[in-house]
Design an enzyme around this catalytic site. Structure first.
Site, PDB file in Angstrom:
ATOM      1  N   LYS A   1       0.866  -1.043   0.110  1.00  0.00           N
ATOM      2  CA  LYS A   1       0.160   0.032  -0.148  1.00  0.00           C
ATOM      3  C   LYS A   1       0.941   1.053  -0.100  1.00  0.00           C
ATOM      4  O   LYS A   1       1.817   1.235   0.566  1.00  0.00           O
ATOM      5  CB  LYS A   1      -0.919  -0.079   1.219  1.00  0.00           C
ATOM      6  CG  LYS A   1      -1.891   1.154   1.107  1.00  0.00           C
ATOM      7  CD  LYS A   1      -2.933   0.904   2.431  1.00  0.00           C
ATOM      8  CE  LYS A   1      -3.891   2.044   2.512  1.00  0.00           C
ATOM      9  NZ  LYS A   1      -4.771   1.758   3.901  1.00  0.00           N
TER      10      LYS A   1
ATOM     11  N   SER B   1      -9.274   1.933   3.206  1.00  0.00           N
ATOM     12  CA  SER B   1      -8.328   2.654   2.224  1.00  0.00           C
ATOM     13  C   SER B   1      -7.300   1.718   1.481  1.00  0.00           C
ATOM     14  O   SER B   1      -6.502   2.213   0.722  1.00  0.00           O
ATOM     15  CB  SER B   1      -7.801   3.893   2.931  1.00  0.00           C
ATOM     16  OG  SER B   1      -7.029   3.051   4.120  1.00  0.00           O
TER      17      SER B   1
ATOM     18  N   SER C   1      -9.985  -0.460   7.182  1.00  0.00           N
ATOM     19  CA  SER C   1      -9.413  -0.351   6.023  1.00  0.00           C
ATOM     20  C   SER C   1      -8.546  -1.595   5.328  1.00  0.00           C
ATOM     21  O   SER C   1      -8.545  -1.559   4.386  1.00  0.00           O
ATOM     22  CB  SER C   1      -8.351   0.847   5.952  1.00  0.00           C
ATOM     23  OG  SER C   1      -8.876   2.209   6.040  1.00  0.00           O
TER      24      SER C   1
END
Length: 477
Positions: A79, A154, A178
């Protein structure tokens, strides 16, 4: 082997050990899929320029019979709010420069110490404070099961990469759900470990107090256990990791409190139906399942939640010179956070302490809390949240009410697939355990995989002979 992309990490390692495949082949298979599928998904935002060298080094270790660890040669996506050597960390926006970093933050370093091959960085909303994945810098990320819909956020780029077979594993973060919600939307497994189980150091600033943790996204329960073994452990740079609760014994007949919904908050009927089926299946499999309400009140925290992110962004605005270039929305949020009095931050901290005490007492009587992972199924990828759920209007956090409180109490939680909706898209459940309950959750991941089928099919786009029309230029991975 032409099907390397279909293997989980444990399967890849078995192939390396048997000599039927090597890490360079696995990397090239992943790169080929990225070039073919990612233009329609928008999962990756930056390549790792050293990926080929890392794969070649891993292949040499396997030939010598000396792999570094259980993930040696496994392609992993990272990420874009994680610091990784040789790659930028843009955090979904222009605040941080497009320049390679000099070192890994601790969880990434542990992955590399185990031999994992970093494919590249994956998309996230700016500052990772929203429940979808899109930003002005890199665009919107699609869900492999329905590319016009969101994979959640996210950690949306990371889940899309794994669910489309572009990466074997992915690393993301979870400050309010997330990892768990995107995992549910894409049919993956994810473990949000308790605060401190995965030590952190050397990364980007934190926005959500002490609640954000690093975690993995996998297509199998056994891969979740492999990742946990690599990421867990204390480090002197993170005192929270040195103050971990001891691992709790795994009960033979777990006591599960089934909480279908929170008060009168709307819940997608399909999610409710799959969750009820899951609760019945767990009971039939020997778990002691009782149904009831959550034994503590999370409504005050839910009301405060938007302020936590605003206060965190205000601190970034104060300390990061590049924040002046952030998107107007986040600069406005920072201004709102800066206008809040210090007493409001103390009230938030006091509420979190109250919840942690209440949860600690509740877990004396139960082993697990079963809830939905999400209140809604995926919505159009360019929208930050669904405007309504089951015909009822909701705000930006309406879909996310089942996850943030878990970050606040600091306990571990599992997201696992538990069926499909009428369109064939995955539905996920959440199991929350007491502090030190990660071993129990890993056994429950395997149990859920056995009972509900786990990763039993691929999205249509993942196996189609030709990709959808490109939505953007592919990255040179």
């Amino acid at each position: 082997m032409s099907d390397l992309w279909t293997l989980d990490a444990a399967g890849l390692v078995e192939a390396y050990r048997a000599g039927s495949a090597d890490p360079v082949e696995a990397l090239e298979a992943a790169r080929d899929r990225i070039a073919r599928l990612d233009p329609a998904l928008g999962a990756f935002v930056a390549p790792n320029p050293q990926a080929r060298a890392e794969a070649e080094a891993s292949a040499a270790r396997w030939r010598a019979g000396a792999p570094l660890g259980t993930l040696d040669g496994v392609p992993v996506a990272l990420k874009d709010n994680l610091a990784a050597r040789g790659m930028p960390a843009r955090w979904g926006g222009p605040t941080f420069p497009d320049a390679p970093l000099a070192q890994d933050e601790l969880p990434v370093a542990r992955l590399r110490a185990a031999g994992a091959v970093a494919l590249g960085k994956t998309n996230t909303p700016e500052f990772a404070v929203e429940g979808y994945t899109g930003n002005a810098l890199f665009g919107d990320t699609g869900n492999p099961w329905a590319p016009d819909l969101t994979p959640g956020g996210s950690s949306g780029g990371s889940v899309a990469a794994v669910a489309a077979g572009m990466a074997t594993l992915a690393l993301g973060t979870d400050g309010g759900g997330s990892l768990r919600r995107p995992a549910a939307y894409c049919g993956l497994f994810s473990l949000k470990a308790g605060i401190g189980r995965y030590a952190r150091a050397g990364g980007l600033p934190q926005v959500l107090l002490d609640m954000e943790v690093v975690g993995g996204l996998t297509r199998s329960a056994r891969d979740l256990a492999l990742l946990d073994a690599v990421l867990a452990g204390p480090d002197r740079r993170d005192p929270r990791a040195r103050a971990q609760a001891p691992e709790a014994p795994v009960p033979q007949r777990p006591r599960i409190l089934f909480v279908e919904r929170f008060g009168d908050a709307p819940l997608d009927p399909v999610i409710a139906a799959r969750l009820r089926e899951a609760a019945a299946a767990l009971a039939a499999d020997g778990c002691a399942v009782t149904e009831g309400a959550l034994p503590f009140d999370v409504a005050p925290l839910s009301a405060m939640w938007p302020e936590i992110a605003k206060i965190g962004l205000a601190r970034l605005a104060e300390t990061l010179p590049g924040f002046a270039q952030a998107s107007p929305k986040y600069r406005a949020m920072a201004d709102e956070g800066a206008a809040l009095p210090a007493t409001r931050l103390l009230a938030i901290i006091e509420e979190i302490d109250r919840l942690r005490s209440a949860a600690s007492r509740a877990f004396a009587e139960i082993d697990l809390i079963l809830t939905p992972a999400c209140a809604a199924q995926p919505w159009p990828k360019g929208e930050s949240h669904p405007p309504e759920i089951d015909g009822v209007a909701v705000g930006p956090r309406g879909h996310a009410i089942y996850t943030g409180w878990v970050n606040a109490i600091g306990c571990p939680a599992l997201s696992a697939p538990c069926g499909r909706d009428a369109h064939g898209s995955p539905v996920g459940l959440q199991l929350v355990a007491d502090l030190g309950g990660e071993p129990l959750l890993l056994t429950m991941a395997a149990r859920c995989e056995r009972l509900f089928g786990g990763w039993s099919a691929w999205p249509a786009m993942a196996t189609a002979p030709a990709p959808p029309p490109p939505a953007r230029q592919s990255l040179p991975l």
